[in-house]
Motif scaffolding. Structure first.
Motif: not given
Length: 516
Positions: A407-435
């Motif tokens: 639900d958090a993703f579907k409500k637009g509260l978070v986003d992730v960056i699909d990596p092209k290599a490696g073992m890490f995913v960036t999990f962005k908390v969108k509602f805490l973005d100063p922009a």
């Protein structure tokens, strides 16, 4: 080619190599002839007859997590002792390391448990050169490699090789933070470079970097121009970004124009990952490890999937590449290697002689013999990497799928960056973005800390981006993310559950007005 010695630190250039047990360095007298069978009364090396280990049997798996597979060995061992506790059952998936061997390119215990050459034992050292020649061959001839006790040791030695006190290193603003200590250890200065956190980014903000270099004296009037750039160019830690070859060409051109070294840290680069594909998932997302098939040939992988290294662009000897066996074999072996111009490798060797003397002989023996004897050499090692790649790809997609279904993703509260290599995913908390204008930049980290406590209370551990900054103040506006690693979890159930707990925690935190 430019004079590579211009990049070498004064401290590293001052070291020389010698050993008290070496033969005299001056010219032998006229008529001298070396004895064909000299007897050693010089080196303090115990004869291998003193070694208490006579042989070692190493039992291997056919693919990652075979011990969890329905068709695998659920007890985690490829073979078990017989009832009398002595001899083991015959096992085709094992290698025997004896006290002595006559097999070419294999290492026995008489060498593996003995003092060895600082650069590394010849068979494994030669393998690293074969491997690089096939995967990331430099664009000049006078290159070589040296073994290290893991990537961290290689990075520390790279800093020693090129940095004098006061020298500046450009570092991605979110990075493998131990590197900052290596820079500090030799008196260097780390300066952060902005990372572009948009989903299609190369990581490093090229425009920011170019502008900074062009206007260096205005931005940092009290610092010399940068001596080096440190970059985790593929599967970046912590963001997961990968630089394209076109992007690397632009960075390398800047390195030539502004005359700095590129320290390329690549522990994850061979684990290339295809894009997330939702059609792979059904109500039952779990997959038996035996069913995770590699669908690439070695040639297809090398030419169409493996991102080229900065080494392949290097014509002036200004790239130092640091690799490790940790992510592809086992971290506890503490084994890696450094590839660079021969003059740089020579000063790294001199430093190793006064630091840790080189990598463990037993670790080298195990890795070398598994690769050469069990996997059949270079192509066998690449096939193992492809099996690892298939497993990592599945784990990455499973974690992303778990988040995408929340639900958090579907409500637009978070986003992730699909990596092209490696073992890490960036999990962005969108509602805490100063922009977005809903939170001030100086409130991001305090609020993220409260969110982290909420996540921990839900039973999942993650790494906040602000813990991996060069300078927290510099990165305030871009610190609203967590690093997720899908490597340590035991199985598919744990991966799915971790994504659920994480997103449930974020949703609860948001619904309570950004309060714990």
């Amino acid at each position: 080619m430019s004079d590579v010695t211009q990049f070498i630190s004064k401290r590293a250039q001052s070291r020389t190599s010698s050993h008290f047990a070496n033969v005299p360095s001056d010219k032998p007298p006229a008529g001298f002839k070396p004895h064909p069978k000299p007897l050693l009364l010089s080196y303090g090396t115990p004869n291998d007859g003193f070694f208490p280990i006579d042989s070692i049997d190493v039992n291997l798996v056919n693919f990652p997590f075979e011990h969890q597979s329905k068709g695998g060995h659920l007890n985690g061992s490829a073979s078990e002792p017989k009832a009398n506790g002595h001899a083991k059952e015959e096992n085709s998936n094992s290698i025997h390391i004896a006290r002595h061997t006559k097999t070419p390119n294999s290492l026995d215990l008489s060498r593996g448990l003995q003092y060895g050459p600082v650069p590394g034992l010849d068979p494994l050292l030669e393998f690293t050169k074969e491997f690089i020649a096939k995967t990331h061959k430099p664009a000049y001839d006078d290159w070589t490699s040296i073994l290290s006790t893991g990537a961290s040791d290689g990075l520390n030695k790279a800093c020693d090789a090129i940095l004098d006190p006061g020298d500046v290193v450009l570092v991605e603003e979110f990075t493998f933070s131990p590197f900052l200590r290596f820079v500090n250890n030799v008196g260097g200065v780390s300066v952060p470079i902005k990372i572009d956190l948009s989903s299609d980014s190369n990581g490093l903000d090229l425009d920011y970097l170019q502008n900074l270099l062009d206007n260096w004296s205005k931005e940092y009037p009290n610092l010399p121009k940068p001596k080096a750039l440190y970059t985790i160019s593929t599967g970046q830690n912590p963001t997961g970004f990968t630089q394209t070859i076109e992007f690397r060409r632009k960075i390398y051109k800047l390195a030539e124009e502004h005359n700095f070294v590129i320290i390329e840290d690549d522990p994850y680069g061979y684990l290339t990952l295809p894009k997330y594909d939702a059609s792979r998932f059904s109500s039952n997302n779990k997959v038996d490890p035996a069913e995770l098939k590699n669908n690439l040939t070695i040639e297809d992988y090398l030419f169409n999937h493996l991102t080229p290294s900065y080494l392949e662009l290097d014509t002036t000897g200004r790239v130092i590449r640091v690799e490790t066996f940790s992510k592809l074999f086992a971290p506890g072996l503490r084994l890696g290697f450094v590839i660079a111009h021969a003059k740089v490798i020579d000063v790294i060797k001199n430093y190793a002689e006064v630091a840790n003397r080189g990598a463990s002989g037993l670790a080298q023996t195990v890795v070398n013999n598994v690769i050469r004897e069990h996997w059949g050499g270079l192509d066998g090692w690449l096939n193992w990497i492809l099996k690892m790649r298939a497993t990592y790809s599945h784990r990455k997609d499973l974690l992303l799928h778990s988040i995408y279904q929340s639900d958090a993703f579907k409500k637009g509260l978070v986003d992730v960056i699909d990596p092209k290599a490696g073992m890490f995913v960036t999990f962005k908390v969108k509602f805490l973005d100063p922009a977005q204008g809903k939170i001030a930049a100086d409130e991001v980290i305090p609020t993220m800390k409260q969110l982290l406590w909420k996540i921990i209370s839900h039973g999942v551990l993650v790494v906040p981006g602000y813990n991996m900054t060069v300078d927290q103040k510099f990165s305030l506006e871009r610190s609203n993310f967590f690093r997720l690693c899908y490597a340590p979890l035991n199985n598919d159930d744990d991966i799915i559950e971790s994504g659920k707990r994480l997103t449930d925690a974020v949703l609860e935190f948001h619904d309570k007005g950004n309060k714990f």
